[in-house]
Design a protein around this motif. Structure first.
Motif, PDB file in Angstrom:
ATOM      1  N   LYS A 427     -20.183 -48.059  17.565  1.00 35.27           N
ATOM      2  CA  LYS A 427     -19.693 -49.354  17.110  1.00 35.27           C
ATOM      3  C   LYS A 427     -20.604 -50.465  17.603  1.00 35.27           C
ATOM      4  O   LYS A 427     -21.315 -50.312  18.601  1.00 35.27           O
ATOM      5  CB  LYS A 427     -18.244 -49.595  17.550  1.00 35.27           C
ATOM      6  N   ILE A 428     -20.548 -51.568  16.881  1.00 35.39           N
ATOM      7  CA  ILE A 428     -21.395 -52.732  17.164  1.00 35.39           C
ATOM      8  C   ILE A 428     -20.514 -53.915  17.524  1.00 35.39           C
ATOM      9  O   ILE A 428     -19.448 -54.114  16.932  1.00 35.39           O
ATOM     10  CB  ILE A 428     -22.273 -53.075  15.949  1.00 35.39           C
ATOM     11  N   GLN A 429     -20.971 -54.704  18.466  1.00 29.69           N
ATOM     12  CA  GLN A 429     -20.376 -56.016  18.721  1.00 29.69           C
ATOM     13  C   GLN A 429     -21.499 -57.043  18.762  1.00 29.69           C
ATOM     14  O   GLN A 429     -22.467 -56.879  19.504  1.00 29.69           O
ATOM     15  CB  GLN A 429     -19.590 -56.043  20.031  1.00 29.69           C
ATOM     16  N   VAL A 430     -21.382 -58.065  17.936  1.00 28.26           N
ATOM     17  CA  VAL A 430     -22.359 -59.148  17.909  1.00 28.26           C
ATOM     18  C   VAL A 430     -21.697 -60.389  18.507  1.00 28.26           C
ATOM     19  O   VAL A 430     -20.596 -60.766  18.103  1.00 28.26           O
ATOM     20  CB  VAL A 430     -22.838 -59.456  16.485  1.00 28.26           C
ATOM     21  N   GLU A 431     -22.360 -60.988  19.485  1.00 27.96           N
ATOM     22  CA  GLU A 431     -21.873 -62.228  20.087  1.00 27.96           C
ATOM     23  C   GLU A 431     -22.805 -63.366  19.685  1.00 27.96           C
ATOM     24  O   GLU A 431     -23.982 -63.379  20.045  1.00 27.96           O
ATOM     25  CB  GLU A 431     -21.802 -62.117  21.606  1.00 27.96           C
ATOM     26  N   PHE A 432     -22.272 -64.316  18.904  1.00 28.91           N
ATOM     27  CA  PHE A 432     -23.065 -65.446  18.431  1.00 28.91           C
ATOM     28  C   PHE A 432     -22.916 -66.634  19.390  1.00 28.91           C
ATOM     29  O   PHE A 432     -21.842 -66.851  19.979  1.00 28.91           O
ATOM     30  CB  PHE A 432     -22.617 -65.858  17.028  1.00 28.91           C
ATOM     31  N   ASP A 433     -23.983 -67.396  19.533  1.00 31.33           N
ATOM     32  CA  ASP A 433     -23.989 -68.584  20.388  1.00 31.33           C
ATOM     33  C   ASP A 433     -23.427 -69.757  19.590  1.00 31.33           C
ATOM     34  O   ASP A 433     -24.038 -70.190  18.606  1.00 31.33           O
ATOM     35  CB  ASP A 433     -25.419 -68.885  20.837  1.00 31.33           C
ATOM     36  N   PRO A 434     -22.277 -70.318  20.003  1.00 31.28           N
ATOM     37  CA  PRO A 434     -21.678 -71.414  19.224  1.00 31.28           C
ATOM     38  C   PRO A 434     -22.514 -72.692  19.228  1.00 31.28           C
ATOM     39  O   PRO A 434     -22.288 -73.562  18.384  1.00 31.28           O
ATOM     40  CB  PRO A 434     -20.320 -71.628  19.919  1.00 31.28           C
ATOM     41  N   GLU A 435     -23.479 -72.806  20.151  1.00 28.48           N
ATOM     42  CA  GLU A 435     -24.352 -73.981  20.126  1.00 28.48           C
ATOM     43  C   GLU A 435     -25.439 -73.857  19.063  1.00 28.48           C
ATOM     44  O   GLU A 435     -26.068 -74.849  18.703  1.00 28.48           O
ATOM     45  CB  GLU A 435     -24.988 -74.183  21.497  1.00 28.48           C
ATOM     46  N   ILE A 436     -25.659 -72.639  18.579  1.00 28.30           N
ATOM     47  CA  ILE A 436     -26.677 -72.390  17.560  1.00 28.30           C
ATOM     48  C   ILE A 436     -26.043 -72.083  16.202  1.00 28.30           C
ATOM     49  O   ILE A 436     -26.499 -72.562  15.164  1.00 28.30           O
ATOM     50  CB  ILE A 436     -27.596 -71.220  17.971  1.00 28.30           C
ATOM     51  N   VAL A 437     -24.997 -71.287  16.213  1.00 33.21           N
ATOM     52  CA  VAL A 437     -24.350 -70.822  14.976  1.00 33.21           C
ATOM     53  C   VAL A 437     -23.015 -71.523  14.813  1.00 33.21           C
ATOM     54  O   VAL A 437     -22.120 -71.386  15.658  1.00 33.21           O
ATOM     55  CB  VAL A 437     -24.149 -69.294  15.004  1.00 33.21           C
ATOM     56  N   GLU A 438     -22.879 -72.267  13.734  1.00 32.70           N
ATOM     57  CA  GLU A 438     -21.615 -72.948  13.453  1.00 32.70           C
ATOM     58  C   GLU A 438     -20.562 -71.972  12.933  1.00 32.70           C
ATOM     59  O   GLU A 438     -19.397 -72.009  13.327  1.00 32.70           O
ATOM     60  CB  GLU A 438     -21.834 -74.064  12.436  1.00 32.70           C
ATOM     61  N   ALA A 439     -20.978 -71.078  12.020  1.00 32.81           N
ATOM     62  CA  ALA A 439     -20.047 -70.104  11.438  1.00 32.81           C
ATOM     63  C   ALA A 439     -20.849 -68.922  10.937  1.00 32.81           C
ATOM     64  O   ALA A 439     -22.056 -69.008  10.706  1.00 32.81           O
ATOM     65  CB  ALA A 439     -19.242 -70.735  10.298  1.00 32.81           C
ATOM     66  N   TYR A 440     -20.164 -67.791  10.760  1.00 35.85           N
ATOM     67  CA  TYR A 440     -20.822 -66.570  10.296  1.00 35.85           C
ATOM     68  C   TYR A 440     -19.859 -65.768   9.442  1.00 35.85           C
ATOM     69  O   TYR A 440     -18.638 -65.896   9.534  1.00 35.85           O
ATOM     70  CB  TYR A 440     -21.279 -65.717  11.488  1.00 35.85           C
ATOM     71  N   ARG A 441     -20.432 -64.923   8.586  1.00 36.09           N
ATOM     72  CA  ARG A 441     -19.624 -63.941   7.861  1.00 36.09           C
ATOM     73  C   ARG A 441     -20.421 -62.642   7.768  1.00 36.09           C
ATOM     74  O   ARG A 441     -21.636 -62.646   7.518  1.00 36.09           O
ATOM     75  CB  ARG A 441     -19.214 -64.431   6.466  1.00 36.09           C
ATOM     76  N   LEU A 442     -19.740 -61.550   8.000  1.00 30.82           N
ATOM     77  CA  LEU A 442     -20.321 -60.222   7.843  1.00 30.82           C
ATOM     78  C   LEU A 442     -20.108 -59.787   6.407  1.00 30.82           C
ATOM     79  O   LEU A 442     -18.989 -59.859   5.888  1.00 30.82           O
ATOM     80  CB  LEU A 442     -19.653 -59.251   8.811  1.00 30.82           C
ATOM     81  N   ILE A 443     -21.173 -59.345   5.749  1.00 38.22           N
ATOM     82  CA  ILE A 443     -21.078 -58.926   4.344  1.00 38.22           C
ATOM     83  C   ILE A 443     -20.687 -57.455   4.310  1.00 38.22           C
ATOM     84  O   ILE A 443     -21.462 -56.570   4.664  1.00 38.22           O
ATOM     85  CB  ILE A 443     -22.404 -59.162   3.612  1.00 38.22           C
ATOM     86  N   GLY A 444     -19.451 -57.193   3.890  1.00 29.31           N
ATOM     87  CA  GLY A 444     -18.950 -55.825   3.832  1.00 29.31           C
ATOM     88  C   GLY A 444     -18.281 -55.394   5.121  1.00 29.31           C
ATOM     89  O   GLY A 444     -17.897 -56.210   5.959  1.00 29.31           O
ATOM     90  N   PHE A 445     -18.089 -54.075   5.267  1.00 27.30           N
ATOM     91  CA  PHE A 445     -17.422 -53.469   6.429  1.00 27.30           C
ATOM     92  C   PHE A 445     -15.983 -53.958   6.562  1.00 27.30           C
ATOM     93  O   PHE A 445     -15.425 -53.969   7.660  1.00 27.30           O
ATOM     94  CB  PHE A 445     -18.197 -53.751   7.727  1.00 27.30           C
ATOM     95  N   GLU A 446     -15.352 -54.334   5.431  1.00 30.60           N
ATOM     96  CA  GLU A 446     -13.990 -54.861   5.511  1.00 30.60           C
ATOM     97  C   GLU A 446     -12.998 -53.850   6.075  1.00 30.60           C
ATOM     98  O   GLU A 446     -12.019 -54.237   6.713  1.00 30.60           O
ATOM     99  CB  GLU A 446     -13.523 -55.332   4.129  1.00 30.60           C
TER     100      GLU A 446
END
Length: 587
Positions: A427-446
């Protein structure tokens, strides 16, 4: 696409002399010129950042496509999928797969762009009558992921998935002259259907990261995360004990079903080593053992048993699985590979028929090392849900065979090389930096969501990878205003965790996602990044995701054709042809 998009395209041509680029479908104040950094690698470059080849812009002399009148065959299901992304995170339905706040789905009840007849979105049409199929295919609509505000939830966690069946199902439908049902489209399986140039580890798994501009929105970027499994030579793998569970019910009485199954199994047997073993179970009204575990050195005996398979009767999938796993237990090899290969159209109408109940039956067998590969055949009353869920619970993978060529590719080129499992519960966990990334969406893997808090819970079932398997995930990111891609800041970090199938040791590795990993210019991205992007965009268009509403099919066709010319690969040539055929079907 929609008429409004045509008008926007014309307006953009007059105003700036370039084609309208794809946008996410949401109003985003971050696109203001006042917010643009003066850098050649900022989130929008000083000269506009992209030429007409950069963002799938349609040719200047070719208008955007109008919707077709008879493009999509819904197979009798109400699946117009006119859903628009909700401004607030959608509430997860009670029966949704376990997930966390990053698995946001649009509210299916909302359809602000639907026509009076309930149609709308990308495909404003009445379904055509199917060609030679009944209207009872079974697919599951998992919705689509919405953007997640990073300040609310910086973590995105999911199980790896190497299935490819959804892509091949699409090819079957388009080859028959209709667009695939929206609910049949799982973007991650489209992307997984192609090979990418990732770093290969000596053992276990390895992470690769890169990025580029987003075709969905000028102000956004895409980040691609690739996972590559170690490659093991056939000579270095242990002996394989394979148990074929073959559906011989009346629904399989066609050349593209049981006929293609027999051809596929014959191909596989020819690729196995003499010290491997093969057993065969069939099921219709009940199940029976056709061939007890037999060494492949006796190929003629095995091939004769395959040749003698005949269809007839109803479909007791439960009985077939029970008998198959019992036989696989008898043939179990502590020093080798133990697999059940289910060949079926997925239909079950006798005994236990519920996909969840069938999947639960085999969970314990998967835990003790008997993995399941499900291979789908046929269309018309094909049950995609059953085949996918069985593979998921059986710690294997799901593929679909529609042609002789696909049978050869899967059973000769791929299945034997990936029989050896190199990672369990990955399994994968991605941690985004809120100071750099305002929002994100993963395409697929619903339907592969894992709770953030369960990432390091090794009792939680996740995904399995065989030797040489790859998994690719694509994120679309909204960067904070003023973020400069020349900076050395980190967008985030990728964590990958899995269990060694031999000794049970758990490994966790990580990889930074740097701003410099993301190219501002489309032409500067690797060709296999562009390939993954084109495939993901194609899937998003086919499932009528509102985030793909402004993608122009003419420009997608042109980009796929460019890739086919550059990469000189038969699979990419076929992809380009499929996109072109889909564009024609859309009108």
């Amino acid at each position: 696409m929609k008429r409004s998009n045509v008008n926007q395209t014309v307006a953009a041509l007059v105003a700036v002399g370039v084609m309208l680029t794809a946008c996410s479908g949401d109003d985003d104040d971050s696109s203001s010129d006042d917010d643009v950094e003066q850098s050649s690698r900022s989130s929008e470059s000083s000269d506009g950042g992209r030429d007409e080849e950069d963002v799938f812009a349609p040719p200047a002399d070719e208008p955007a496509s109008e919707p077709a009148d008879d493009a999509r065959d819904d197979s009798g299901d109400d699946a117009e999928s006119d859903d628009m992304a909700t401004e607030e995170p959608a509430e997860e339905p009670a029966d949704a797969p376990a997930g966390d706040a990053d698995a946001e789905f649009a509210d299916e009840a909302a359809a602000p762009t639907a026509g009076e007849d309930g149609s709308g979105g990308l495909f404003e049409s009445e379904p055509v009558e199917p060609t030679d199929r009944e209207q009872d295919n079974t697919f599951e609509d998992y919705g689509y992921r919405d953007f997640v505000e990073t300040s609310d939830d910086p973590l995105s966690t999911f199980a790896l998935d190497v299935d490819t069946g959804s892509y091949t199902v699409m090819r079957r439908w388009i080859d028959e002259g209709v667009l695939p049902p929206i609910e049949s489209v799982r973007p991650e399986e489209y992307v997984n259907a192609f090979s990418y140039d990732y770093d290969t580890p000596r053992s276990g798994l390895e992470i690769s990261v890169d990025g580029g501009p987003s075709p969905f929105d000028d102000d956004n970027v895409l980040v691609r995360i690739g996972v590559q499994g170690e490659i093991v030579d056939d000579d270095d793998r242990g002996p394989a004990a394979l148990t074929f569970v073959v559906d011989t019910s009346g629904s399989m009485d066609r050349d593209d079903r049981l006929g293609l199954v027999k051809e596929s199994l014959e191909i596989l047997v020819e690729e196995l080593d003499d010290d491997d073993t093969v057993a065969i179970v069939t099921y219709s009204d009940a199940s029976g053992v056709v061939l007890f575990p037999t060494p492949v050195s006796e190929r003629d005996v095995i091939l004769d048993a395959i040749d003698d398979l005949e269809p007839g009767g109803s479909t007791n999938l439960e009985s077939g699985l029970r008998t198959g796993y019992e036989l696989a237990g008898e043939a179990f090899r502590d020093d080798g590979i133990n697999r059940v290969v289910l060949a079926s159209d997925g239909v079950a109408n006798v005994g236990v028929t519920d996909p969840d109940a069938l999947a639960a039956m085999i969970r314990d067998d998967a835990d003790r090392g008997i993995n399941l590969v499900t291979v789908g055949f046929g269309m018309g009353n094909f049950n995609d849900v059953t085949m996918e869920q069985l593979a998921d619970q059986g710690d294997g993978f799901y593929a679909y065979v529609d042609t002789d060529e696909e049978a050869e590719r899967l059973f000769e080129d791929e299945l034997t090389s990936t029989l050896l499992t190199v990672a369990k519960d990955a399994k994968i966990q991605v941690e985004f930096d809120p100071e750099i990334v305002e929002a994100y969406r993963l395409i697929g893997f619903e339907n592969r969501g894992v709770r953030d808090s369960d990432f390091r819970n090794d009792d939680v079932d996740a995904g399995e990878l065989g030797a040489g398997h790859q998994v690719t995930a694509v994120y679309e990111l909204e960067l904070e205003r003023g973020v400069d891609l020349d900076d050395r800041d980190e967008i985030g970090e990728v964590f990958l965790r899995w269990e060694d199938p031999d000794d049970g040791d758990v490994t966790e590795i990580d990889e930074d996602i740097d701003l410099r990993d993301v190219e501002i210019d489309w032409a500067s991205t690797p060709d296999d990044f562009r390939l993954a992007t084109v495939v993901a965009v194609f899937a998003e268009v086919l499932r009528d995701n509102p985030y793909a509403d402004d993608i122009e099919m003419a420009s997608l066709v042109a980009e796929a054709d460019r890739l086919a010319d550059e990469m000189d690969d038969d699979d990419i040539d076929e992809l380009a042809a499929l996109i072109d055929e889909a564009a024609d079907l859309m009108g």
